[in-house]
Enzyme design. Structure first.
Site, PDB file in Angstrom:
ATOM      1  N   LYS A 120       0.801  -1.234   0.000  1.00  0.00           N
ATOM      2  CA  LYS A 120       0.000   0.000   0.000  1.00  0.00           C
ATOM      3  C   LYS A 120       0.833   1.282   0.000  1.00  0.00           C
ATOM      4  O   LYS A 120       0.365   2.320  -0.463  1.00  0.00           O
ATOM      5  CB  LYS A 120      -0.962  -0.006   1.192  1.00  0.00           C
ATOM      6  CG  LYS A 120      -2.021  -1.089   1.067  1.00  0.00           C
ATOM      7  CD  LYS A 120      -3.033  -1.013   2.190  1.00  0.00           C
ATOM      8  CE  LYS A 120      -4.096  -2.090   1.992  1.00  0.00           C
ATOM      9  NZ  LYS A 120      -5.210  -1.961   2.948  1.00  0.00           N
TER      10      LYS A 120
ATOM     11  N   ASP B 291     -10.085   2.179   1.739  1.00  0.00           N
ATOM     12  CA  ASP B 291     -10.078   1.672   3.116  1.00  0.00           C
ATOM     13  C   ASP B 291     -10.543   2.764   4.074  1.00  0.00           C
ATOM     14  O   ASP B 291     -11.350   2.523   4.981  1.00  0.00           O
ATOM     15  CB  ASP B 291      -8.662   1.235   3.531  1.00  0.00           C
ATOM     16  CG  ASP B 291      -8.214  -0.038   2.851  1.00  0.00           C
ATOM     17  OD1 ASP B 291      -9.079  -0.872   2.524  1.00  0.00           O
ATOM     18  OD2 ASP B 291      -6.995  -0.203   2.656  1.00  0.00           O
TER      19      ASP B 291
ATOM     20  N   GLY C 282      -0.284  -1.723  15.011  1.00  0.00           N
ATOM     21  CA  GLY C 282       0.151  -1.670  13.620  1.00  0.00           C
ATOM     22  C   GLY C 282       0.529  -0.256  13.226  1.00  0.00           C
ATOM     23  O   GLY C 282       0.107   0.722  13.855  1.00  0.00           O
ATOM     24  N   SER C 283       1.325  -0.125  12.171  1.00  0.00           N
ATOM     25  CA  SER C 283       1.743   1.203  11.701  1.00  0.00           C
ATOM     26  C   SER C 283       1.931   1.240  10.188  1.00  0.00           C
ATOM     27  O   SER C 283       2.585   2.132   9.661  1.00  0.00           O
ATOM     28  CB  SER C 283       3.052   1.624  12.393  1.00  0.00           C
ATOM     29  OG  SER C 283       4.088   0.675  12.149  1.00  0.00           O
ATOM     30  N   GLY C 284       1.331   0.272   9.483  1.00  0.00           N
ATOM     31  CA  GLY C 284       1.432   0.230   8.026  1.00  0.00           C
ATOM     32  C   GLY C 284       0.304   0.986   7.353  1.00  0.00           C
ATOM     33  O   GLY C 284      -0.354   1.841   7.949  1.00  0.00           O
ATOM     34  N   GLY C 285       0.067   0.649   6.084  1.00  0.00           N
ATOM     35  CA  GLY C 285      -0.920   1.364   5.293  1.00  0.00           C
ATOM     36  C   GLY C 285      -2.328   1.290   5.846  1.00  0.00           C
ATOM     37  O   GLY C 285      -3.048   2.291   5.886  1.00  0.00           O
ATOM     38  N   MET C 286      -2.761   0.089   6.263  1.00  0.00           N
ATOM     39  CA  MET C 286      -4.104  -0.040   6.816  1.00  0.00           C
ATOM     40  C   MET C 286      -4.218   0.696   8.144  1.00  0.00           C
ATOM     41  O   MET C 286      -5.243   1.329   8.434  1.00  0.00           O
ATOM     42  CB  MET C 286      -4.469  -1.513   6.991  1.00  0.00           C
ATOM     43  CG  MET C 286      -5.859  -1.719   7.591  1.00  0.00           C
ATOM     44  SD  MET C 286      -7.205  -1.006   6.613  1.00  0.00           S
ATOM     45  CE  MET C 286      -7.505  -2.329   5.456  1.00  0.00           C
TER      46      MET C 286
ATOM     47  N   LYS D 129      10.177   3.361  14.287  1.00  0.00           N
ATOM     48  CA  LYS D 129      10.232   4.469  13.335  1.00  0.00           C
ATOM     49  C   LYS D 129       8.853   4.789  12.768  1.00  0.00           C
ATOM     50  O   LYS D 129       8.388   5.934  12.844  1.00  0.00           O
ATOM     51  CB  LYS D 129      11.202   4.136  12.201  1.00  0.00           C
ATOM     52  CG  LYS D 129      11.313   5.240  11.155  1.00  0.00           C
ATOM     53  CD  LYS D 129      12.270   4.846  10.033  1.00  0.00           C
ATOM     54  CE  LYS D 129      12.337   5.937   8.962  1.00  0.00           C
ATOM     55  NZ  LYS D 129      13.259   5.560   7.854  1.00  0.00           N
TER      56      LYS D 129
END
Length: 272
Positions: free
Chosen positions: A70, A106, A129-133, A157
């Site tokens: 993503k 999303d 979590g810390s990604g795209g979603m 980070k």
């Protein structure tokens, strides 16, 4: 009505690390029901740049983007819609004569679900979590008016970056955090992952919370949702997210918004 594939059939695809049948069943059900000359197929890839080049070169109408692509796909798009630009995450590409515009449906889905479930904005949330979603969830929460929240991420980070961007707190773990709403935006509990049978939060953390939100759509009932349901918690599932974001993608690809009854039939068929 029987549809026949031909040289003018428009093709839409999805790219994911672990493709599911949900999108394929959902979109093709609607194509059949509305007699549209489209075809949808799910793929995975180890060469994202080549795959996106293929979308452009072969004239595929659209491409759904799932974990873990993503953010990596952003430089490959020609234009970012505000829905993607605001959170620096993409889940949809629309191809118009070789010009790829990126969107994030999303975010739209999560905002709609928070409203549909009437989640009070005074709830304290903890999001793993810390990604795209995770970005889509966090900014939907922020724009809905949630004041107190924690970003729980082992990646210091990206976790700190997301916390700074959103104005919420960062922690590497749940130590000392007591949340009313728990949200899993990681692959924990996802079919095929190394943590497929695991809970994204401890039983004690789940027992303390009122609302459990798992964005994982495969399986339909994750270990987290299963346990939370047994404890009679309010649950929001990844299947709900997937269905709403998929219909928004359908609109972007075709220009047609299905009636609510047809959408519900497509979602039920896709889950089956």
């Amino acid at each position: 009505m029987t549809r026949y594939l031909n040289k003018d059939t428009k093709v839409c695809i999805s790219l994911a690390a672990r493709p599911s049948n949900f999108g394929t069943r959902f979109h093709n059900f609607l194509y059949d029901a509305l007699d549209l000359d489209y075809l949808y197929k799910a793929f995975t890839t180890t060469d994202l740049a080549a795959a996106i080049g293929g979308v452009r070169a072969l004239g595929f109408r659209g491409c759904a983007i799932s974990m873990p692509f993503k953010e990596a796909v952003i430089p490959m798009a020609d234009e970012l819609d505000p829905s993607a630009k605001a959170i620096n995450s993409v889940n949809t590409l629309v191809n118009t004569d070789g010009y790829l515009k990126a969107y994030n449906t999303d975010y739209i889905a999560i905002a709609k679900l928070l409203q549909a479930h009437q989640v009070p904005t005074d709830k304290v949330f903890a999001l793993r979590g810390s990604g795209g979603m995770a970005k889509a969830v966090v900014f939907a929460l922020k724009n809905a008016g949630f004041k107190q929240g924690f970003i729980i991420a082992t990646n210091e980070k990206t976790g700190k970056q997301l916390a700074e961007q959103s104005g919420y707190c960062y922690q590497p773990d749940m130590q000392g955090v007591q949340a009313d709403m728990l949200i899993n935006a990681t692959p924990v509990g996802m079919s095929g992952s190394k943590d497929a049978g695991s809970l994204a939060f401890t039983e004690a953390e789940i027992n303390h919370a009122d609302i459990i939100f798992d964005v994982v759509a495969l399986p339909a009932i994750t270990p987290l949702i299963s346990y939370a349901t047994a404890q009679q918690k309010t649950v929001i599932t990844g299947g709900e997210v997937f269905a709403i974001q998929a219909v928004e993608q359908f609109v972007l690809y075709t220009g047609i918004r299905p009636e609510q009854a047809l959408f519900e039939k497509a979602a039920a068929y896709a889950r089956g």
